[in-house]
Design a protein around this motif. Structure first.
Motif, short mmCIF file in Angstrom:
data_model
loop_
_atom_site.label_atom_id
_atom_site.label_comp_id
_atom_site.label_asym_id
_atom_site.label_seq_id
_atom_site.Cartn_x
_atom_site.Cartn_y
_atom_site.Cartn_z
N SER A 21 19.06 45.65 58.69
CA SER A 21 19.59 45.67 57.02
C SER A 21 21.12 45.15 57.09
N GLY A 81 20.54 52.24 55.67
CA GLY A 81 20.94 50.74 55.70
C GLY A 81 21.54 50.28 56.99
N ASP A 317 8.69 48.91 53.29
CA ASP A 317 9.86 48.68 52.20
C ASP A 317 10.34 49.85 51.82
N PRO A 319 13.37 52.51 51.36
CA PRO A 319 14.72 52.44 51.30
C PRO A 319 15.26 53.57 52.23
N ARG A 324 14.97 47.48 51.34
CA ARG A 324 15.90 47.23 50.03
C ARG A 324 15.05 47.79 48.64
N GLU A 373 19.36 39.69 44.20
CA GLU A 373 19.19 39.78 45.63
C GLU A 373 18.18 38.81 46.39
N GLN A 375 17.12 38.81 50.00
CA GLN A 375 17.08 38.99 51.42
C GLN A 375 15.66 38.16 51.73
N SER A 378 12.97 40.13 49.86
CA SER A 378 13.08 40.26 48.54
C SER A 378 12.81 39.11 47.71
N ARG A 428 19.63 52.05 44.87
CA ARG A 428 18.38 51.93 45.89
C ARG A 428 18.26 53.50 46.43
#
Ligand SMILES: [Zn+2]
Length: 511
Positions: A21, A81, A317, A319, A324, A373, A375, A378, A428
């Motif tokens: 991450s 993260g 996914d 968080p 993210r 964003e 990523q 994402s 997040r």
């Protein structure tokens, strides 16, 4: 020693780091929790603390059992993260070091920890912190620490503390109780108890979804450990670890704290538990549902009220594991399938939430997901949407992990995508408390399908609506995919089970 009124330093450093991450910055801690001095004390005694619940648990039990004087230093927590920005971590260590030196005579230290941190310059920030604490306070002062059961344990961590207390439950609904437990051990240490801690690690790095504690192999291990608590055994903690840290510390670890300096008893028990873990390693595998099957199921459940409602967990996914909170695989597929009566939470997209706030409730517009964003996972997605309701995103959790915890999702909005109602947030976080929907006047009991960005903690918050047989873990791409073969590991000790089927383990001669 001020035995009738012990002075106890209070500090916290808790983050679960996912190597894959983006780096966790000072701003991320600032957005979550980065507090000092008396603010720590007032939060811990507030009844709705912004900290982890072990801190209020510790304070409550210490307050109940006699005099003491908290010496609050600093508590820094961030959402799971990437590795922590090196400058932030070094500055944190310097501040703790200076604070301990300036604190005057201390009788003990309490640390609210997690145990699976990484920083850009070290794979063992937790161990580095405890080493500094021990060096300053000296060998005789009790240092009691509470850990998440996802901690990746190192020798440096256990060698520099006096009592190791790990969570027993996953979802983590016992964090407050572990704080209470830590206070009991603290009182015992202050009364002169001498402790010894041992650990044994086995090469098992399990997918996070196979580590629930309601039932299964991990539940059995933890339960077994608890039958051994008593006599010279002060605490038994079976730490499953956090795979995505991709660190040399990874591996399921049995940690035992003994009384009366009984190192042998601790060593024998940690070896026993490690052996049992290895013996049941095959049970740590777990299947998921494919995206195609999940969407088909959701579409039919949405149409047919005779069928039981379901939860789809977007476990890749999460968080709460460094995801993210903004992948669109499920959202896009549900939309294409025309799924109805779906609640979807919580989608992390500050730009989209801001747009909804700018347009106002009732506005109809083209919602563009992931404009800011970019990523790997994402991906952008555009869809017609209506702004149903706006919120500042603040709430106090009512059930499960976040019960009585004050949380802040930032400016948030409920968007209706034509049968799919999506909660879009700015800070997040994972979806694990019913309030995250209820603050938008949504009735979870009326939903046919609920989609959560969460690996497992949602089970603690949503269990009043959904039983385990109504929950489906969906196999999508993402930073927290349970398919460990999807990742390029660089620091994980290999071979490791179940990633490498051929892994072997020989018990060490002693712990
Ligand atoms: Zn955890």
């Amino acid at each position: 020693m001020s035995q009738d009124n012990p002075r106890i330093a209070i500090l916290g450093f808790a983050i679960e780091c996912n190597r894959f991450s983006p780096v966790t910055t000072a701003a991320d801690f600032e957005q979550d929790v980065d507090i000092r001095g008396n603010r720590i004390v007032s939060e811990a005694r507030s009844g709705a603390s912004i900290t982890m619940p072990d801190l209020p648990g510790f304070f409550t039990e210490m307050d109940r059992t006699g005099n003491w004087t908290p010496v609050p230093l600093r508590v820094s927590l961030a959402q799971p993260g990437g590795p922590v920005e090196e400058s932030f971590f070094r500055e944190f260590l310097r501040e703790i070091e200076a604070g301990l030196k300036a604190a005057g005579p201390l009788d003990a230290v309490f640390i609210s920890s997690h145990g699976a941190a990484l920083a850009q310059g070290t794979d063992d920030p937790d161990g580095d912190l405890f080493e500094i604490v021990r060096r300053i306070v000296g060998p005789e002062i009790p240092v009691v620490v509470v850990f998440d059961l996802h901690a990746n344990v190192s020798r440096k961590m256990i060698d520099n503390i006096s009592v190791f207390v790990g969570y027993l439950e996953n979802p983590h609904t016992d964090i407050y109780e572990r704080g209470v437990e830590a206070a009991k051990h603290m009182r015992e240490c202050l009364a002169g108890a001498k402790t010894a801690i041992t650990m044994v690690k086995v090469p098992i790095v399990a997918p996070q979804i196979s580590l629930l504690t309601a039932k299964g192999p991990y539940a059995d291990l933890i339960k077994y450990g608890q039958t051994k608590v008593g006599g010279d055994i002060l605490n038994v903690s079976v730490m499953a670890g956090f795979a995505y840290s991709d660190s040399p510390k990874n591996g399921l670890t049995a940690v035992v704290t003994a009384r009366n300096g009984n190192r042998q008893a601790a060593a024998d028990l940690s070896l026993d538990i490690a052996g049992r873990a290895w013996g049941m390693k095959d049970r740590f595998k777990r299947a998921m549902m494919s995206l195609g099957d999940a969407v088909q199921l959701a579409a039919s459940v949405g149409r047919d009220r005779r069928r039981k409602p379901i939860i789809l967990a977007d476990v890749a996914d999460n968080p709460g594991g460094g995801g993210r909170g903004n992948t669109t695989y499920l959202l896009r597929a549900l939309r294409s399938a025309g799924a109805q009566n779906v609640l979807f939470g919580v989608f992390n997209d500050a730009a989209l939430a801001a747009k909804a706030h700018q347009l106002g409730e009732g506005a109809i517009f083209t919602a563009s997901f992931n404009t800011e964003e970019h990523q790997e996972f994402s991906l952008p997605f555009d869809c017609q949407a209506k702004v149903v309701k706006l919120s500042d995103g603040r709430y106090v959790g009512r059930r499960g992990v976040l019960r009585n915890v004050s949380s802040d999702m930032g400016p948030s909005a409920l968007l209706d995508l034509g049968g799919i109602q999506v909660v879009v947030i700015s800070h997040r976080c994972q979806c694990m408390d019913p309030r995250q929907f209820e603050m938008f006047d949504l009735d979870i009991a009326q939903a046919r399908v609920v989609v959560v960005k969460s690996r497992g903690h949602f089970r603690g918050g949503f269990d009043e609506f959904f039983k385990p047989d109504q929950i489906y873990e969906v196999d999508c791409p993402g930073l927290t995919s349970p398919v460990l073969a999807n990742f390029t590991w660089t620091k994980l000790p290999r071979p490791v089970y179940p990633l490498d089927e051929e892994t072997t383990w020989m018990p060490p001669p002693s712990a």
